[in-house]
Design a protein around this motif. Structure first.
Motif, PDB file in Angstrom:
ATOM      1  N   GLU A  68      55.460  35.544  40.620  1.00  0.00           N
ATOM      2  CA  GLU A  68      55.170  35.796  42.037  1.00  0.00           C
ATOM      3  C   GLU A  68      54.477  34.573  42.634  1.00  0.00           C
ATOM      4  OE1 GLU A  68      55.724  36.783  44.921  1.00  0.00           O
ATOM      5  OE2 GLU A  68      55.110  38.913  44.908  1.00  0.00           O
ATOM      6  N   TYR A  69      54.824  34.260  43.871  1.00  0.00           N
ATOM      7  CA  TYR A  69      54.142  33.165  44.565  1.00  0.00           C
ATOM      8  C   TYR A  69      52.683  33.513  44.793  1.00  0.00           C
ATOM      9  CZ  TYR A  69      58.570  31.009  45.998  1.00  0.00           C
ATOM     10  OH  TYR A  69      59.779  30.387  46.036  1.00  0.00           O
ATOM     11  N   LYS A  70      51.808  32.525  44.590  1.00  0.00           N
ATOM     12  CA  LYS A  70      50.400  32.741  44.922  1.00  0.00           C
ATOM     13  C   LYS A  70      50.266  32.677  46.440  1.00  0.00           C
ATOM     14  CE  LYS A  70      45.693  31.276  43.906  1.00  0.00           C
ATOM     15  NZ  LYS A  70      45.168  32.217  44.862  1.00  0.00           N
ATOM     16  N   GLU A 110      42.430  33.720  37.316  1.00  0.00           N
ATOM     17  CA  GLU A 110      42.264  33.894  35.868  1.00  0.00           C
ATOM     18  C   GLU A 110      42.288  35.384  35.500  1.00  0.00           C
ATOM     19  OE1 GLU A 110      38.927  32.471  32.832  1.00  0.00           O
ATOM     20  OE2 GLU A 110      39.243  31.112  34.545  1.00  0.00           O
ATOM     21  N   GLU A 111      41.569  36.187  36.311  1.00  0.00           N
ATOM     22  CA  GLU A 111      41.529  37.629  36.048  1.00  0.00           C
ATOM     23  C   GLU A 111      42.908  38.259  36.225  1.00  0.00           C
ATOM     24  OE1 GLU A 111      38.593  39.643  38.434  1.00  0.00           O
ATOM     25  OE2 GLU A 111      36.982  38.561  37.379  1.00  0.00           O
ATOM     26  N   GLU A 112      43.640  37.782  37.240  1.00  0.00           N
ATOM     27  CA  GLU A 112      44.975  38.328  37.489  1.00  0.00           C
ATOM     28  C   GLU A 112      45.909  38.031  36.304  1.00  0.00           C
ATOM     29  OE1 GLU A 112      46.231  40.467  39.195  1.00  0.00           O
ATOM     30  OE2 GLU A 112      48.392  40.082  39.200  1.00  0.00           O
ATOM     31  N   CYS A 113      45.801  36.829  35.763  1.00  0.00           N
ATOM     32  CA  CYS A 113      46.644  36.464  34.613  1.00  0.00           C
ATOM     33  C   CYS A 113      46.317  37.361  33.421  1.00  0.00           C
ATOM     34  CB  CYS A 113      46.429  35.001  34.225  1.00  0.00           C
ATOM     35  SG  CYS A 113      47.014  33.875  35.496  1.00  0.00           S
ATOM     36  N   PRO A 149      53.763  26.517  27.852  1.00  0.00           N
ATOM     37  CA  PRO A 149      52.639  27.400  28.193  1.00  0.00           C
ATOM     38  C   PRO A 149      52.858  28.768  27.551  1.00  0.00           C
ATOM     39  CG  PRO A 149      53.776  26.606  30.170  1.00  0.00           C
ATOM     40  CD  PRO A 149      54.610  26.209  28.996  1.00  0.00           C
ATOM     41  N   LEU A 150      51.779  29.414  27.106  1.00  0.00           N
ATOM     42  CA  LEU A 150      51.945  30.625  26.308  1.00  0.00           C
ATOM     43  C   LEU A 150      52.028  31.892  27.150  1.00  0.00           C
ATOM     44  CD1 LEU A 150      49.549  29.707  23.369  1.00  0.00           C
ATOM     45  CD2 LEU A 150      52.028  29.469  23.484  1.00  0.00           C
ATOM     46  N   ASP A 151      50.894  32.267  27.784  1.00  0.00           N
ATOM     47  CA  ASP A 151      50.846  33.570  28.452  1.00  0.00           C
ATOM     48  C   ASP A 151      50.908  33.408  29.974  1.00  0.00           C
ATOM     49  OD1 ASP A 151      50.579  34.925  25.973  1.00  0.00           O
ATOM     50  OD2 ASP A 151      48.512  34.196  25.897  1.00  0.00           O
ATOM     51  N   THR A 152      50.688  34.516  30.698  1.00  0.00           N
ATOM     52  CA  THR A 152      50.725  34.458  32.167  1.00  0.00           C
ATOM     53  C   THR A 152      49.697  33.435  32.660  1.00  0.00           C
ATOM     54  OG1 THR A 152      51.292  36.791  32.179  1.00  0.00           O
ATOM     55  CG2 THR A 152      50.569  35.829  34.278  1.00  0.00           C
ATOM     56  N   HIS A 153      50.124  32.579  33.572  1.00  0.00           N
ATOM     57  CA  HIS A 153      49.240  31.525  34.068  1.00  0.00           C
ATOM     58  C   HIS A 153      49.637  31.154  35.496  1.00  0.00           C
ATOM     59  CE1 HIS A 153      52.779  29.680  32.312  1.00  0.00           C
ATOM     60  NE2 HIS A 153      52.569  28.600  33.043  1.00  0.00           N
ATOM     61  N   LEU A 154      48.753  30.386  36.126  1.00  0.00           N
ATOM     62  CA  LEU A 154      49.016  29.912  37.482  1.00  0.00           C
ATOM     63  C   LEU A 154      49.587  28.503  37.365  1.00  0.00           C
ATOM     64  CD1 LEU A 154      48.489  30.666  40.492  1.00  0.00           C
ATOM     65  CD2 LEU A 154      46.360  29.360  40.307  1.00  0.00           C
ATOM     66  N   PHE A 180      52.180  32.563  40.080  1.00  0.00           N
ATOM     67  CA  PHE A 180      51.847  33.182  38.796  1.00  0.00           C
ATOM     68  C   PHE A 180      53.152  33.339  38.020  1.00  0.00           C
ATOM     69  CE2 PHE A 180      48.458  34.938  41.537  1.00  0.00           C
ATOM     70  CZ  PHE A 180      47.346  34.597  40.765  1.00  0.00           C
ATOM     71  N   THR A 181      53.112  33.063  36.744  1.00  0.00           N
ATOM     72  CA  THR A 181      54.315  33.277  35.941  1.00  0.00           C
ATOM     73  C   THR A 181      53.968  33.738  34.535  1.00  0.00           C
ATOM     74  OG1 THR A 181      56.361  32.280  35.106  1.00  0.00           O
ATOM     75  CG2 THR A 181      54.453  30.836  35.175  1.00  0.00           C
ATOM     76  N   MET A 182      54.825  34.581  33.988  1.00  0.00           N
ATOM     77  CA  MET A 182      54.726  34.892  32.554  1.00  0.00           C
ATOM     78  C   MET A 182      54.867  33.569  31.806  1.00  0.00           C
ATOM     79  SD  MET A 182      57.334  37.837  31.410  1.00  0.00           S
ATOM     80  CE  MET A 182      57.408  39.396  32.224  1.00  0.00           C
ATOM     81  N   GLY A 183      54.228  33.467  30.663  1.00  0.00           N
ATOM     82  CA  GLY A 183      54.374  32.248  29.866  1.00  0.00           C
ATOM     83  C   GLY A 183      55.580  32.316  28.946  1.00  0.00           C
ATOM     84  N   ILE A 184      55.808  31.218  28.246  1.00  0.00           N
ATOM     85  CA  ILE A 184      56.963  31.132  27.347  1.00  0.00           C
ATOM     86  C   ILE A 184      56.801  32.070  26.138  1.00  0.00           C
ATOM     87  CG2 ILE A 184      58.161  29.559  25.762  1.00  0.00           C
ATOM     88  CD1 ILE A 184      58.899  28.949  28.633  1.00  0.00           C
TER      89      ILE A 184
END
Ligand code: F6R
Length: 251
Positions: A68-70, A110-113, A149-154, A180-184
């Motif tokens: 999702e777009y920030k 950070e909390e959203e991720c 990148p591993l997990d959800t991040h901005l 925001f995106t899921m990570g690899i």
């Protein structure tokens, strides 16, 4: 990896919808990982038709979107939440509380991720993840980099992605610069993955991602290491990968 070549976009969309429908029919409580962008529009349209024909129900399905777009609200007509509502969720019987898209308006990124990673974990992971392919090989908004990148991040969007997406906004200035995106790792943890690509302009990246070296410079190349990937491309998108001699099922 299973590779399907379809004669055109319409037939690609039907094939992709059939693969998703097969998952939902065999496990009505499955978790669908969903994507936005122009490629899956036909797939969602076909899923809605199957629902309207009484062949499919999403009543117990859960979904989790890639990105999702920030700074865009769910009501903004270019937000990915809005895209999912208008292309799929509003037209089928999925429960609103079972659909998940990162919150573009979250004040604390950070909390959203962390929240989003926990949502995916609490669902027991993704059963089938639908992916489109960026021209630079991005999946979700995981852009070319020197690491995965591993997990959800901005992420800061690259110039090439901003330019590719400006067609949806009034001007380039209005395209959000972060998402925001899921990570690899999260994508790779999906039990199965369905990648769709259409058109001549995707031929080069399809070839690079699925026959070139596995490198974070082409994020989608990591999919070569996943044990259950289905790639569905129309003739044009498949044209260069086909020349490498890989085994292709033509429809
Ligand atoms: C969308 C997404 C992106 C798109 C990719 C291809 O949720 O995560 O990675 O899948 O940019 O977009 P289209 O389908 O518009 O070519």
């Amino acid at each position: 990896m299973r590779i399907y070549e379809t004669k055109d976009y319409d037939s690609l969309s039907r094939k992709a919808a059939n693969i998703i429908a097969a998952k939902v029919i065999s496990n009505p409580e499955c978790v669908l990982g969903l994507a936005t962008g122009s490629t899956p529009i036909g797939t969602y349209k076909r899923l809605v038709e199957m629902y309207n024909d009484g062949d499919l129900s999403f009543k117990n399905v859960k979904s989790v979107n890639l990105d999702e777009y920030k700074s865009l609200s769910p009501e903004h007509d270019q937000s990915y939440r809005y895209f999912m509502q208008t292309n799929l969720f509003n037209h089928v019987d999925i429960k609103p509380e079972n659909t998940n898209v990162p919150n573009g308006l979250a004040e604390n990124a950070e909390e959203e991720c962390k929240r989003y990673n926990d949502v995916i974990k609490s669902m027991g992971g993704v059963d089938i993840q639908l992916l489109g392919l960026g021209h630079n090989g991005h999946i979700g908004f995981n852009e070319p980099a020197d690491y995965f990148p591993l997990d959800t991040h901005l992420v800061d969007l690259t110039e090439s992605t901003i330019k590719a997406n400006k067609r949806f906004f009034a001007s380039e200035d209005e395209v959000p610069r972060q998402a925001f995106t899921m990570g690899i790792r999260t994508i790779m943890q999906a039990k199965s993955i369905l990648v769709i690509a259409s058109g001549k302009d995707k031929a080069e990246i399809v070839c690079k991602a699925f026959s070139g070296p596995v490198t974070p410079n082409v994020p989608a190349s990591i999919l070569q290491l996943h044990p259950d990937v289905t790639l569905v491309c129309d003739k044009e998108a498949m044209s260069l990968l086909k020349e490498t001699g890989v085994e292709i099922i033509s429809l």
